[in-house]
Motif scaffolding. Structure first.
Motif, PDB file in Angstrom:
ATOM      1  N   ALA A 105       0.835  -1.206   0.000  1.00  0.00           N
ATOM      2  CA  ALA A 105       0.000   0.000   0.000  1.00  0.00           C
ATOM      3  C   ALA A 105       0.873   1.261   0.000  1.00  0.00           C
ATOM      4  O   ALA A 105       0.567   2.236  -0.697  1.00  0.00           O
ATOM      5  CB  ALA A 105      -0.942  -0.004   1.197  1.00  0.00           C
ATOM      6  N   ARG A 152      -6.701  11.042  -6.131  1.00  0.00           N
ATOM      7  CA  ARG A 152      -5.787   9.899  -5.978  1.00  0.00           C
ATOM      8  C   ARG A 152      -4.991  10.019  -4.684  1.00  0.00           C
ATOM      9  O   ARG A 152      -4.780   9.034  -3.976  1.00  0.00           O
ATOM     10  CB  ARG A 152      -4.852   9.818  -7.198  1.00  0.00           C
ATOM     11  N   GLU A 153      -4.564  11.232  -4.348  1.00  0.00           N
ATOM     12  CA  GLU A 153      -3.806  11.444  -3.113  1.00  0.00           C
ATOM     13  C   GLU A 153      -4.659  11.122  -1.884  1.00  0.00           C
ATOM     14  O   GLU A 153      -4.209  10.435  -0.964  1.00  0.00           O
ATOM     15  CB  GLU A 153      -3.305  12.888  -3.060  1.00  0.00           C
ATOM     16  N   ASN A 183       2.329   1.627  -3.452  1.00  0.00           N
ATOM     17  CA  ASN A 183       1.342   2.170  -4.391  1.00  0.00           C
ATOM     18  C   ASN A 183       1.195   3.678  -4.212  1.00  0.00           C
ATOM     19  O   ASN A 183       1.119   4.413  -5.197  1.00  0.00           O
ATOM     20  CB  ASN A 183      -0.005   1.473  -4.212  1.00  0.00           C
ATOM     21  N   GLN A 184       1.172   4.130  -2.972  1.00  0.00           N
ATOM     22  CA  GLN A 184       1.059   5.562  -2.727  1.00  0.00           C
ATOM     23  C   GLN A 184       2.249   6.308  -3.336  1.00  0.00           C
ATOM     24  O   GLN A 184       2.070   7.319  -4.022  1.00  0.00           O
ATOM     25  CB  GLN A 184       0.973   5.829  -1.222  1.00  0.00           C
ATOM     26  N   LEU A 194      -4.409  -4.101  -4.840  1.00  0.00           N
ATOM     27  CA  LEU A 194      -3.198  -3.282  -4.898  1.00  0.00           C
ATOM     28  C   LEU A 194      -2.371  -3.643  -6.129  1.00  0.00           C
ATOM     29  O   LEU A 194      -1.794  -2.772  -6.782  1.00  0.00           O
ATOM     30  CB  LEU A 194      -2.387  -3.434  -3.614  1.00  0.00           C
ATOM     31  N   ASP A 209     -10.159   1.188  -6.972  1.00  0.00           N
ATOM     32  CA  ASP A 209      -9.585   1.229  -5.623  1.00  0.00           C
ATOM     33  C   ASP A 209     -10.568   1.844  -4.633  1.00  0.00           C
ATOM     34  O   ASP A 209     -10.777   1.324  -3.533  1.00  0.00           O
ATOM     35  CB  ASP A 209      -8.298   2.061  -5.610  1.00  0.00           C
ATOM     36  N   ASN A 231       2.130   6.198  -7.190  1.00  0.00           N
ATOM     37  CA  ASN A 231       1.121   7.123  -7.713  1.00  0.00           C
ATOM     38  C   ASN A 231       1.605   8.564  -7.647  1.00  0.00           C
ATOM     39  O   ASN A 231       1.404   9.331  -8.590  1.00  0.00           O
ATOM     40  CB  ASN A 231      -0.201   6.958  -6.957  1.00  0.00           C
ATOM     41  N   ASP A 234      -5.147   7.299  -1.733  1.00  0.00           N
ATOM     42  CA  ASP A 234      -3.985   6.556  -1.243  1.00  0.00           C
ATOM     43  C   ASP A 234      -3.866   6.639   0.277  1.00  0.00           C
ATOM     44  O   ASP A 234      -3.519   5.644   0.926  1.00  0.00           O
ATOM     45  CB  ASP A 234      -2.707   7.035  -1.921  1.00  0.00           C
ATOM     46  N   SER A 235      -4.158   7.781   0.853  1.00  0.00           N
ATOM     47  CA  SER A 235      -4.145   7.909   2.318  1.00  0.00           C
ATOM     48  C   SER A 235      -5.239   7.047   2.943  1.00  0.00           C
ATOM     49  O   SER A 235      -5.023   6.399   3.971  1.00  0.00           O
ATOM     50  CB  SER A 235      -4.333   9.372   2.729  1.00  0.00           C
ATOM     51  N   SER A 295      -8.310   3.880 -10.278  1.00  0.00           N
ATOM     52  CA  SER A 295      -8.565   4.690  -9.084  1.00  0.00           C
ATOM     53  C   SER A 295     -10.008   4.534  -8.605  1.00  0.00           C
ATOM     54  O   SER A 295     -10.250   4.390  -7.402  1.00  0.00           O
ATOM     55  CB  SER A 295      -8.241   6.160  -9.372  1.00  0.00           C
TER      56      SER A 295
END
Length: 172
Positions: free
Chosen positions: A9, A99-100, A12-13, A143, A53, A16, A103-104, A50
Motif C-alpha cells: 500500500a 488519488r492522493e 502504491n502511494q 493493490l 480502488d 502514484n 492513497d491515504s 482509481s
C-alpha cells in the motif's frame, strides 16, 4: 502478513505520487490521447484503477477494520460504485487530488484491518459473484491491479518518449 500488505500500500502511494508528478508536466491532449490501451488513454486508465480502488476499499475491505476510517471523502468522489463523478473524470487536477486522498484512505484501511482478519478466509459478494479467500489475498489483488495499470501508463509514456520511472519498489 500485515507488514507485507502495508508495504504494498505504501509502495502504491509512492508510485502514484511519482506517476502524477510526471503526468502533471504533460498537456491534457497527450493525457487523453487514445494510446491503444484497454481504457484508451493515460487518464482513462488512471480513472479506471482509481475508481476501482475507491470502491473496493470503501465497500469491501473497510468492513474488516477494527475501526474503519471515515469514507466521506471517498463517497464524495463516487457517482456510483466503480464510477467517479464527472468533476473528477473531467478535471486532471481533481483526479490527481482524489488519488492522493484515496492513497491515504487505503493506508488507513490497511492499518486498521484486524490482524486476525488478514489470514482469515472470508467470502465477499461482488456484483459478478462470490469469492472466498483470505483477506490479505483480496487486498493484495486490488493493490496489484493498480500496479498493472501503472505499468500500462508507463508503457504509453515510453511510446510517447516521456521519461518515467515510478514503478520501482526497492526505494520504498
Amino acid at each position: 502478513m500485515k507488514e507485507i500488505v502495508q508495504l504494498q500500500a505504501t509502495y502504491n502511494q509512492e508510485a502514484n505520487k511519482k506517476m502524477i508528478s510526471v503526468l502533471e508536466e504533460l498537456d491534457e491532449n497527450v493525457l487523453t490521447q487514445d494510446m491503444g490501451l484497454y481504457y484508451k488513454s493515460i487518464l482513462g486508465t488512471m480513472v479506471h484503477y482509481s475508481a476501482g480502488d475507491a470502491s473496493f476499499f470503501k465497500e469491501y475491505f473497510s468492513v474488516f477494520c477494527a475501526k474503519a476510517p471515515s469514507s466521506s471523502k471517498i463517497e464524495a468522489m463516487l457517482a456510483e460504485p466503480f464510477v467517479f463523478k464527472s468533476q473528477i473524470i473531467n478535471d486532471t487536477s481533481n483526479l490527481f487530488a482524489a488519488r492522493e486522498v484515496l492513497d491515504s484512505y487505503i493506508l488507513d484501511i490497511v492499518e486498521n484491518i484486524n490482524e486476525s482478519d488478514f489470514k482469515a478466509v472470508k467470502t465477499i459478494h461482488f456484483p459478478w459473484g462470490a469469492i472466498q479467500k483470505p483477506v490479505f489475498q483480496f487486498v493484495l489483488a486490488i493493490l496489484n491491479h493498480a500496479t498493472h495499470h501503472r505499468g500500462m501508463i508507463a508503457c504509453a509514456l515510453d511510446i510517447l518518449k516521456v521519461d518515467n520511472d515510478f514503478n520501482g519498489m526497492l526505494g520504498v
